[in-house]
Design a protein around this motif. Structure first.
Motif, mmCIF file in Angstrom:
data_model
loop_
_atom_site.group_PDB
_atom_site.id
_atom_site.type_symbol
_atom_site.label_atom_id
_atom_site.label_comp_id
_atom_site.label_asym_id
_atom_site.label_seq_id
_atom_site.Cartn_x
_atom_site.Cartn_y
_atom_site.Cartn_z
ATOM 1 N N VAL A 144 -12.296 -33.891 -27.171
ATOM 2 C CA VAL A 144 -10.990 -33.281 -26.913
ATOM 3 C C VAL A 144 -10.274 -32.983 -28.237
ATOM 4 O O VAL A 144 -9.566 -31.989 -28.365
ATOM 5 C CB VAL A 144 -10.154 -34.197 -25.985
ATOM 6 N N ILE A 145 -10.495 -33.830 -29.236
ATOM 7 C CA ILE A 145 -9.893 -33.602 -30.548
ATOM 8 C C ILE A 145 -10.863 -32.900 -31.502
ATOM 9 O O ILE A 145 -10.478 -32.010 -32.245
ATOM 10 C CB ILE A 145 -9.416 -34.950 -31.143
ATOM 11 N N THR A 146 -12.132 -33.300 -31.454
ATOM 12 C CA THR A 146 -13.063 -32.783 -32.462
ATOM 13 C C THR A 146 -13.591 -31.392 -32.129
ATOM 14 O O THR A 146 -14.167 -30.724 -32.996
ATOM 15 C CB THR A 146 -14.257 -33.754 -32.646
ATOM 16 N N GLY A 147 -13.412 -30.942 -30.882
ATOM 17 C CA GLY A 147 -13.916 -29.626 -30.487
ATOM 18 C C GLY A 147 -13.184 -28.484 -31.164
ATOM 19 O O GLY A 147 -12.069 -28.637 -31.652
ATOM 20 N N PHE A 148 -13.847 -27.355 -31.222
ATOM 21 C CA PHE A 148 -13.272 -26.099 -31.714
ATOM 22 C C PHE A 148 -12.878 -26.148 -33.199
ATOM 23 O O PHE A 148 -11.783 -25.765 -33.582
ATOM 24 C CB PHE A 148 -12.111 -25.646 -30.808
ATOM 25 N N GLY A 149 -13.817 -26.664 -33.986
ATOM 26 C CA GLY A 149 -13.731 -26.474 -35.429
ATOM 27 C C GLY A 149 -13.070 -27.580 -36.228
ATOM 28 O O GLY A 149 -13.096 -27.536 -37.459
#
Ligand SMILES: Cc1ncc(COP(=O)(O)O)c(C=O)c1O
Length: 438
Positions: free
Chosen positions: A254-259
Protein backbone atom coordinates in the motif's frame (compact mmCIF):
# COMPACT_ATOMS: atom_id res chain seq x y z
CA UNK A 1 -10.01 30.65 3.86
CA UNK A 2 -11.27 28.92 6.97
CA UNK A 3 -14.05 31.10 8.35
CA UNK A 4 -13.50 32.48 11.85
CA UNK A 5 -16.77 30.96 12.96
CA UNK A 6 -16.30 27.48 11.50
CA UNK A 7 -16.95 24.82 14.11
CA UNK A 8 -14.36 22.09 14.55
CA UNK A 9 -16.51 20.20 17.01
CA UNK A 10 -18.35 17.77 14.78
CA UNK A 11 -15.62 16.01 12.86
CA UNK A 12 -14.04 13.11 14.78
CA UNK A 13 -10.65 13.02 13.09
CA UNK A 14 -8.95 9.66 12.38
CA UNK A 15 -5.64 8.72 14.06
CA UNK A 16 -5.51 12.26 15.42
CA UNK A 17 -5.18 13.81 18.87
CA UNK A 18 -8.51 15.59 18.36
CA UNK A 19 -8.40 17.92 21.36
CA UNK A 20 -4.84 18.92 20.69
CA UNK A 21 -5.51 19.51 16.98
CA UNK A 22 -8.67 21.50 17.59
CA UNK A 23 -6.87 23.75 20.03
CA UNK A 24 -4.22 24.50 17.38
CA UNK A 25 -5.44 23.41 13.94
CA UNK A 26 -3.25 22.78 10.93
CA UNK A 27 -5.49 23.20 7.90
CA UNK A 28 -4.59 22.62 4.27
CA UNK A 29 -6.68 24.29 1.59
CA UNK A 30 -4.95 24.04 -1.79
CA UNK A 31 -2.32 21.93 -3.51
CA UNK A 32 -0.23 22.33 -6.64
CA UNK A 33 2.90 20.50 -7.72
CA UNK A 34 5.14 19.95 -4.69
CA UNK A 35 3.28 22.40 -2.48
CA UNK A 36 0.22 22.65 -0.30
CA UNK A 37 -1.15 25.99 0.81
CA UNK A 38 -2.66 26.29 4.24
CA UNK A 39 -5.89 28.17 4.92
CA UNK A 40 -3.89 31.39 5.29
CA UNK A 41 -2.37 30.96 1.84
CA UNK A 42 1.05 29.99 3.24
CA UNK A 43 2.96 27.46 1.05
CA UNK A 44 3.94 24.16 2.64
CA UNK A 45 6.38 21.87 0.84
CA UNK A 46 4.91 18.37 0.72
CA UNK A 47 7.51 16.02 2.18
CA UNK A 48 5.04 13.14 2.53
CA UNK A 49 3.09 12.95 -0.77
CA UNK A 50 0.05 13.68 1.35
CA UNK A 51 -0.05 10.39 3.21
CA UNK A 52 2.15 8.39 0.81
CA UNK A 53 -0.49 8.96 -1.90
CA UNK A 54 0.36 11.73 -4.35
CA UNK A 55 3.38 10.29 -6.14
CA UNK A 56 2.83 12.47 -9.23
CA UNK A 57 2.52 15.63 -7.16
CA UNK A 58 -0.62 17.72 -6.74
CA UNK A 59 -3.12 19.39 -9.01
CA UNK A 60 -2.43 17.18 -12.01
CA UNK A 61 -4.73 18.38 -14.78
CA UNK A 62 -4.60 15.02 -16.57
CA UNK A 63 -6.22 13.43 -13.51
CA UNK A 64 -8.81 16.11 -12.79
CA UNK A 65 -9.83 16.20 -16.45
CA UNK A 66 -10.20 12.42 -16.59
CA UNK A 67 -12.29 12.54 -13.40
CA UNK A 68 -14.45 15.35 -14.78
CA UNK A 69 -14.97 13.57 -18.13
CA UNK A 70 -15.92 10.33 -16.44
CA UNK A 71 -18.29 11.81 -13.85
CA UNK A 72 -20.12 13.55 -16.67
CA UNK A 73 -20.25 10.47 -18.85
CA UNK A 74 -21.21 7.98 -16.11
CA UNK A 75 -20.99 8.76 -12.42
CA UNK A 76 -21.49 5.26 -11.09
CA UNK A 77 -22.17 1.75 -12.30
CA UNK A 78 -23.13 -1.20 -10.12
CA UNK A 79 -20.22 -3.51 -9.47
CA UNK A 80 -22.10 -6.77 -8.77
CA UNK A 81 -23.15 -8.77 -11.85
CA UNK A 82 -22.51 -5.65 -13.97
CA UNK A 83 -19.38 -4.14 -15.43
CA UNK A 84 -18.04 -1.08 -17.16
CA UNK A 85 -15.08 -0.85 -19.52
CA UNK A 86 -12.79 1.31 -17.39
CA UNK A 87 -12.50 -1.23 -14.57
CA UNK A 88 -11.38 -3.87 -17.10
CA UNK A 89 -8.99 -1.42 -18.75
CA UNK A 90 -7.45 -0.49 -15.42
CA UNK A 91 -7.10 -4.14 -14.40
CA UNK A 92 -5.23 -4.77 -17.65
CA UNK A 93 -2.97 -1.75 -17.10
CA UNK A 94 -2.15 -2.92 -13.59
CA UNK A 95 -1.37 -6.43 -14.81
CA UNK A 96 1.11 -4.88 -17.27
CA UNK A 97 3.18 -3.29 -14.50
CA UNK A 98 2.75 -6.08 -11.92
CA UNK A 99 5.36 -8.73 -11.24
CA UNK A 100 5.13 -11.72 -13.55
CA UNK A 101 2.15 -13.97 -12.95
CA UNK A 102 0.12 -11.44 -10.96
CA UNK A 103 -2.35 -10.79 -13.74
CA UNK A 104 -5.67 -10.69 -11.91
CA UNK A 105 -7.00 -7.66 -10.04
CA UNK A 106 -9.65 -7.32 -7.32
CA UNK A 107 -10.72 -3.71 -6.66
CA UNK A 108 -11.31 -2.18 -3.24
CA UNK A 109 -11.54 1.36 -1.84
CA UNK A 110 -8.63 1.49 0.58
CA UNK A 111 -5.57 -0.28 1.84
CA UNK A 112 -7.49 -1.79 4.74
CA UNK A 113 -10.02 -3.28 2.36
CA UNK A 114 -7.25 -4.58 0.10
CA UNK A 115 -5.73 -6.39 3.07
CA UNK A 116 -8.99 -7.94 4.24
CA UNK A 117 -9.79 -8.92 0.65
CA UNK A 118 -6.40 -10.61 0.19
CA UNK A 119 -6.83 -12.58 3.43
CA UNK A 120 -10.27 -13.78 2.32
CA UNK A 121 -9.03 -14.62 -1.17
CA UNK A 122 -6.29 -16.73 0.44
CA UNK A 123 -8.79 -18.78 2.43
CA UNK A 124 -11.15 -19.06 -0.54
CA UNK A 125 -8.28 -20.34 -2.69
CA UNK A 126 -7.27 -23.07 -0.27
CA UNK A 127 -10.89 -24.18 0.15
CA UNK A 128 -11.36 -24.30 -3.60
CA UNK A 129 -8.42 -26.70 -3.75
CA UNK A 130 -9.80 -28.89 -0.99
CA UNK A 131 -7.40 -27.62 1.66
CA UNK A 132 -9.99 -26.04 3.90
CA UNK A 133 -7.93 -26.50 7.07
CA UNK A 134 -5.57 -23.78 5.84
CA UNK A 135 -7.04 -20.83 7.71
CA UNK A 136 -4.26 -19.46 9.91
CA UNK A 137 -2.44 -16.25 9.06
CA UNK A 138 1.03 -15.10 9.93
CA UNK A 139 1.86 -11.40 10.11
CA UNK A 140 4.85 -9.64 11.61
CA UNK A 141 5.57 -7.49 14.63
CA UNK A 142 5.37 -3.77 13.81
CA UNK A 143 3.49 -4.54 10.59
CA UNK A 144 0.72 -2.15 9.60
CA UNK A 145 -2.09 -3.55 7.49
CA UNK A 146 -4.80 -0.98 8.01
CA UNK A 147 -7.60 -0.94 10.50
CA UNK A 148 -10.11 -3.65 9.60
CA UNK A 149 -10.35 -6.48 12.12
CA UNK A 150 -8.37 -8.64 9.68
CA UNK A 151 -5.74 -5.97 9.23
CA UNK A 152 -5.20 -5.25 12.91
CA UNK A 153 -5.10 -8.98 13.65
CA UNK A 154 -2.24 -9.66 11.25
CA UNK A 155 -0.78 -6.23 12.02
CA UNK A 156 1.81 -5.91 14.72
CA UNK A 157 1.44 -2.41 16.14
CA UNK A 158 0.41 -2.75 19.77
CA UNK A 159 -1.37 0.57 19.99
CA UNK A 160 -3.75 -0.38 17.18
CA UNK A 161 -4.61 -3.77 18.68
CA UNK A 162 -4.81 -3.38 22.44
CA UNK A 163 -8.26 -1.78 22.65
CA UNK A 164 -9.70 -4.53 20.48
CA UNK A 165 -7.61 -7.41 21.75
CA UNK A 166 -10.53 -9.71 22.62
CA UNK A 167 -12.06 -9.39 19.15
CA UNK A 168 -9.09 -10.07 16.92
CA UNK A 169 -9.11 -12.91 14.38
CA UNK A 170 -8.21 -16.24 15.97
CA UNK A 171 -5.34 -18.26 14.57
CA UNK A 172 -2.83 -15.50 13.90
CA UNK A 173 0.89 -15.53 14.71
CA UNK A 174 3.57 -12.94 14.16
CA UNK A 175 7.11 -13.18 12.89
CA UNK A 176 9.67 -11.03 14.68
CA UNK A 177 10.23 -7.57 13.21
CA UNK A 178 13.47 -6.86 11.37
CA UNK A 179 14.55 -3.65 13.05
CA UNK A 180 17.99 -4.13 14.59
CA UNK A 181 19.18 -0.82 15.99
CA UNK A 182 22.21 -2.40 17.58
CA UNK A 183 23.54 -4.10 14.46
CA UNK A 184 22.17 -2.06 11.62
CA UNK A 185 21.72 1.58 12.69
CA UNK A 186 22.48 4.12 9.95
CA UNK A 187 22.40 1.46 7.21
CA UNK A 188 21.97 2.85 3.73
CA UNK A 189 19.37 0.87 1.83
CA UNK A 190 18.89 -2.71 2.93
CA UNK A 191 20.63 -3.71 6.15
CA UNK A 192 23.22 -6.44 5.73
CA UNK A 193 22.26 -8.71 8.58
CA UNK A 194 19.08 -10.26 9.90
CA UNK A 195 17.81 -12.47 7.05
CA UNK A 196 17.62 -15.39 9.48
CA UNK A 197 14.64 -13.74 11.19
CA UNK A 198 12.60 -15.21 8.34
CA UNK A 199 13.46 -18.69 9.62
CA UNK A 200 11.07 -18.24 12.53
CA UNK A 201 8.46 -19.11 9.94
CA UNK A 202 9.78 -22.68 9.95
CA UNK A 203 9.19 -22.83 13.69
CA UNK A 204 5.61 -21.64 13.26
CA UNK A 205 5.07 -24.25 10.56
CA UNK A 206 6.44 -26.92 12.90
CA UNK A 207 4.14 -25.67 15.67
CA UNK A 208 0.89 -25.47 13.73
CA UNK A 209 1.42 -27.67 10.67
CA UNK A 210 1.65 -26.21 7.18
CA UNK A 211 -1.73 -27.77 6.40
CA UNK A 212 -3.32 -25.23 8.77
CA UNK A 213 -1.62 -22.08 7.48
CA UNK A 214 -3.23 -20.04 4.71
CA UNK A 215 -0.88 -17.10 4.22
CA UNK A 216 1.97 -14.96 5.43
CA UNK A 217 1.46 -11.22 5.05
CA UNK A 218 4.25 -8.66 5.37
CA UNK A 219 5.04 -5.20 4.12
CA UNK A 220 8.22 -5.65 2.08
CA UNK A 221 9.28 -2.38 3.76
CA UNK A 222 7.30 -1.35 6.82
CA UNK A 223 6.19 2.22 6.31
CA UNK A 224 3.86 3.22 9.11
CA UNK A 225 6.00 1.72 11.87
CA UNK A 226 8.80 4.02 10.77
CA UNK A 227 10.51 2.93 7.55
CA UNK A 228 11.87 -0.50 8.49
CA UNK A 229 13.74 -2.16 5.65
CA UNK A 230 14.08 -5.89 5.08
CA UNK A 231 17.58 -7.25 5.61
CA UNK A 232 19.32 -8.55 2.49
CA UNK A 233 18.00 -11.99 1.61
CA UNK A 234 15.11 -11.86 4.10
CA UNK A 235 12.27 -11.61 1.59
CA UNK A 236 13.85 -14.35 -0.55
CA UNK A 237 13.89 -16.62 2.50
CA UNK A 238 10.23 -15.92 3.27
CA UNK A 239 9.44 -16.78 -0.34
CA UNK A 240 11.38 -20.05 -0.22
CA UNK A 241 9.78 -21.20 3.02
CA UNK A 242 6.22 -20.26 2.03
CA UNK A 243 6.61 -21.99 -1.34
CA UNK A 244 8.04 -25.13 0.25
CA UNK A 245 4.97 -25.42 2.49
CA UNK A 246 2.22 -24.35 0.08
CA UNK A 247 1.59 -21.17 2.08
CA UNK A 248 0.61 -18.04 0.16
CA UNK A 249 2.83 -14.98 0.48
CA UNK A 250 1.13 -11.58 0.46
CA UNK A 251 3.14 -8.39 0.13
CA UNK A 252 1.30 -5.37 1.47
CA UNK A 253 2.52 -2.68 -0.92
CA UNK A 254 0.00 0.00 0.00
CA UNK A 255 2.96 2.31 0.67
CA UNK A 256 5.71 0.79 -1.44
CA UNK A 257 3.63 0.44 -4.62
CA UNK A 258 3.82 2.80 -7.58
CA UNK A 259 7.43 3.83 -7.51
CA UNK A 260 8.09 4.70 -3.89
CA UNK A 261 11.11 2.41 -3.58
CA UNK A 262 12.47 2.81 -7.10
CA UNK A 263 10.44 0.33 -9.10
CA UNK A 264 6.72 -0.13 -9.76
CA UNK A 265 6.58 -2.43 -6.73
CA UNK A 266 9.05 -3.37 -4.01
CA UNK A 267 8.60 -6.93 -5.20
CA UNK A 268 10.38 -6.02 -8.44
CA UNK A 269 12.99 -3.88 -6.74
CA UNK A 270 13.99 -6.80 -4.54
CA UNK A 271 13.35 -9.59 -7.02
CA UNK A 272 10.84 -11.53 -4.92
CA UNK A 273 7.41 -12.34 -6.35
CA UNK A 274 4.64 -12.97 -3.84
CA UNK A 275 1.28 -14.59 -4.63
CA UNK A 276 -0.66 -11.39 -3.97
CA UNK A 277 0.11 -7.69 -3.62
CA UNK A 278 -2.19 -5.28 -1.82
CA UNK A 279 -2.23 -1.69 -3.07
CA UNK A 280 -4.13 1.60 -2.61
CA UNK A 281 -2.71 5.08 -1.90
CA UNK A 282 -0.74 6.11 -5.04
CA UNK A 283 -2.88 3.91 -7.32
CA UNK A 284 -4.72 7.01 -8.46
CA UNK A 285 -2.42 9.58 -6.91
CA UNK A 286 -4.74 9.89 -3.92
CA UNK A 287 -7.42 11.58 -6.02
CA UNK A 288 -10.35 9.24 -5.23
CA UNK A 289 -10.40 6.43 -2.66
CA UNK A 290 -9.36 3.22 -4.40
CA UNK A 291 -7.35 0.09 -3.75
CA UNK A 292 -6.55 -3.09 -5.61
CA UNK A 293 -5.27 -6.59 -4.88
CA UNK A 294 -2.97 -7.99 -7.55
CA UNK A 295 -3.38 -11.74 -7.68
CA UNK A 296 -1.46 -14.63 -9.18
CA UNK A 297 -3.24 -16.36 -12.06
CA UNK A 298 -3.05 -19.68 -10.23
CA UNK A 299 -5.17 -18.34 -7.37
CA UNK A 300 -7.82 -17.03 -9.72
CA UNK A 301 -7.79 -20.16 -11.86
CA UNK A 302 -8.16 -22.47 -8.86
CA UNK A 303 -11.06 -20.36 -7.61
CA UNK A 304 -12.89 -20.78 -10.94
CA UNK A 305 -13.13 -24.58 -10.71
CA UNK A 306 -16.26 -24.97 -8.57
CA UNK A 307 -19.89 -25.09 -9.72
CA UNK A 308 -20.93 -22.25 -11.99
CA UNK A 309 -21.96 -19.23 -9.91
CA UNK A 310 -20.38 -16.58 -7.70
CA UNK A 311 -16.84 -17.75 -7.01
CA UNK A 312 -15.99 -15.34 -4.19
CA UNK A 313 -18.61 -14.10 -1.75
CA UNK A 314 -16.89 -10.78 -1.25
CA UNK A 315 -16.96 -7.35 -2.88
CA UNK A 316 -17.69 -3.67 -2.40
CA UNK A 317 -20.39 -1.40 -3.79
CA UNK A 318 -17.63 0.84 -5.09
CA UNK A 319 -15.22 -1.87 -6.36
CA UNK A 320 -13.69 -0.53 -9.57
CA UNK A 321 -15.66 2.73 -9.32
CA UNK A 322 -15.63 4.39 -12.76
CA UNK A 323 -14.45 7.79 -11.56
CA UNK A 324 -11.71 6.29 -9.38
CA UNK A 325 -10.69 4.04 -12.28
CA UNK A 326 -10.48 7.04 -14.63
CA UNK A 327 -8.23 8.79 -12.11
CA UNK A 328 -6.06 5.67 -11.83
CA UNK A 329 -5.61 5.27 -15.59
CA UNK A 330 -4.64 8.96 -15.85
CA UNK A 331 -2.19 8.49 -12.96
CA UNK A 332 -0.59 5.41 -14.53
CA UNK A 333 -0.19 7.42 -17.75
CA UNK A 334 1.64 10.16 -15.85
CA UNK A 335 3.85 7.65 -14.01
CA UNK A 336 4.75 6.09 -17.34
CA UNK A 337 5.13 9.27 -19.46
CA UNK A 338 7.24 11.02 -16.86
CA UNK A 339 9.10 7.82 -15.89
CA UNK A 340 8.47 8.56 -12.24
CA UNK A 341 9.28 5.08 -10.96
CA UNK A 342 12.70 5.38 -12.60
CA UNK A 343 13.05 8.93 -11.26
CA UNK A 344 12.65 7.66 -7.73
CA UNK A 345 15.61 5.33 -8.31
CA UNK A 346 17.65 8.07 -10.02
CA UNK A 347 17.19 10.45 -7.10
CA UNK A 348 17.80 7.77 -4.49
CA UNK A 349 21.53 8.47 -4.14
CA UNK A 350 21.05 12.21 -3.71
CA UNK A 351 18.18 11.68 -1.29
CA UNK A 352 20.21 9.15 0.69
CA UNK A 353 23.14 11.57 1.08
CA UNK A 354 20.75 14.33 2.11
CA UNK A 355 18.93 12.40 4.84
CA UNK A 356 22.10 10.80 6.17
CA UNK A 357 23.71 14.25 6.40
CA UNK A 358 21.48 14.74 9.47
CA UNK A 359 23.52 12.14 11.40
CA UNK A 360 25.10 13.68 14.46
CA UNK A 361 22.27 16.10 15.20
CA UNK A 362 20.80 15.86 18.71
CA UNK A 363 19.13 12.59 19.72
CA UNK A 364 19.20 10.90 16.31
CA UNK A 365 19.71 7.18 16.89
CA UNK A 366 19.10 5.85 13.39
CA UNK A 367 18.55 6.95 9.79
CA UNK A 368 17.10 4.58 7.19
CA UNK A 369 16.35 5.05 3.51
CA UNK A 370 15.42 3.46 0.19
CA UNK A 371 14.07 4.98 -3.04
CA UNK A 372 12.38 8.21 -2.01
CA UNK A 373 11.65 7.20 1.57
CA UNK A 374 13.63 8.24 4.60
CA UNK A 375 13.13 7.48 8.28
CA UNK A 376 14.92 9.35 11.05
CA UNK A 377 14.61 7.88 14.50
CA UNK A 378 15.13 9.83 17.74
CA UNK A 379 15.52 8.72 21.30
CA UNK A 380 12.35 9.59 23.22
CA UNK A 381 12.47 12.73 25.32
CA UNK A 382 11.96 12.76 29.08
CA UNK A 383 8.44 14.08 28.50
CA UNK A 384 7.45 10.73 27.01
CA UNK A 385 7.42 8.66 23.84
CA UNK A 386 6.40 10.59 20.75
CA UNK A 387 6.83 14.11 22.19
CA UNK A 388 10.10 14.76 20.44
CA UNK A 389 8.85 13.42 17.09
CA UNK A 390 5.69 15.49 17.31
CA UNK A 391 7.64 18.60 18.27
CA UNK A 392 9.84 18.22 15.20
CA UNK A 393 6.82 17.66 12.97
CA UNK A 394 5.13 20.80 14.34
CA UNK A 395 8.28 22.87 13.95
CA UNK A 396 8.69 21.74 10.34
CA UNK A 397 5.07 22.57 9.55
CA UNK A 398 5.39 26.02 11.11
CA UNK A 399 8.40 26.52 8.84
CA UNK A 400 6.72 25.42 5.65
CA UNK A 401 7.49 21.71 5.30
CA UNK A 402 5.21 18.74 5.86
CA UNK A 403 6.88 15.63 7.30
CA UNK A 404 5.29 12.73 9.15
CA UNK A 405 5.84 11.71 12.75
CA UNK A 406 5.08 8.26 14.11
CA UNK A 407 6.18 8.18 17.73
CA UNK A 408 9.77 9.42 17.66
CA UNK A 409 10.39 8.61 14.03
CA UNK A 410 10.11 11.20 11.28
CA UNK A 411 9.28 9.78 7.86
CA UNK A 412 9.87 11.62 4.60
CA UNK A 413 8.23 10.32 1.42
CA UNK A 414 7.85 13.19 -1.05
CA UNK A 415 6.08 13.09 -4.40
CA UNK A 416 8.35 11.47 -6.98
CA UNK A 417 8.42 14.72 -8.99
CA UNK A 418 10.59 16.34 -6.31
CA UNK A 419 13.84 18.02 -7.43
CA UNK A 420 17.20 18.20 -5.65
CA UNK A 421 16.66 21.71 -4.36
CA UNK A 422 13.40 20.66 -2.74
CA UNK A 423 15.10 17.63 -1.18
CA UNK A 424 17.60 20.08 0.34
CA UNK A 425 14.77 22.28 1.54
CA UNK A 426 13.10 19.39 3.38
CA UNK A 427 16.35 18.28 4.97
CA UNK A 428 17.37 21.83 5.94
CA UNK A 429 14.01 22.54 7.56
CA UNK A 430 14.24 19.23 9.34
CA UNK A 431 17.75 19.98 10.55
CA UNK A 432 16.62 23.35 11.94
CA UNK A 433 13.67 21.68 13.66
CA UNK A 434 15.86 18.99 15.21
CA UNK A 435 18.24 21.62 16.59
CA UNK A 436 15.39 23.78 17.85
CA UNK A 437 13.44 20.97 19.54
CA UNK A 438 16.59 19.38 20.92
C1 LIG B 1 1.09 -1.10 4.41
C2 LIG B 1 -0.28 -0.54 4.62
N1 LIG B 1 -1.34 -1.34 4.52
C3 LIG B 1 -2.59 -0.90 4.67
C4 LIG B 1 -2.83 0.43 4.95
C5 LIG B 1 -4.23 0.90 5.15
O1 LIG B 1 -4.63 1.73 4.13
P1 LIG B 1 -5.95 2.63 4.30
O2 LIG B 1 -5.64 3.68 5.31
O3 LIG B 1 -6.17 3.15 2.91
O4 LIG B 1 -7.05 1.72 4.74
C6 LIG B 1 -1.76 1.31 5.05
C7 LIG B 1 -1.97 2.72 5.35
O5 LIG B 1 -1.09 3.46 5.67
C8 LIG B 1 -0.45 0.81 4.89
O6 LIG B 1 0.61 1.61 5.02
Amino acid sequence: MQSETQSLEHYWMPFTANRQFKSKPRMLAEAQGMYYKDTNGRPVLDGTAGLWCCNAGHGRKEISQAVSRQIHQMDYAPSFQMGHPLAFELAERLAQISPEGLNKVFFTNSGSESVDSALKIAINYHRARGESTRTRFIGRELGYHGVGFGGISVGGIGGNRKTFSQQLLPGVDHLPHTLDMQGNAFSRGMPKTGAEKADVLEQLVALHGAENIAAVIVEPMSGSAGVILPPEGYLQRLREITKKHGILLIFDEVITGFGRVGDAFASQRWGVTPDMITTAKALNNGAIPMGAVLIDDAIYDASMQGPDGIELFHGYTYSGHPVAAAAAIASLDIYQNEQLFERSRELEGYFEEAVHSLKGLPNIIDIRNIGLVGGIQFSPSEEGVGKRGFGIFEHCFANGTLVRATADIIAISPPLIIDKQQIDQIVNTLGDAIRAVG
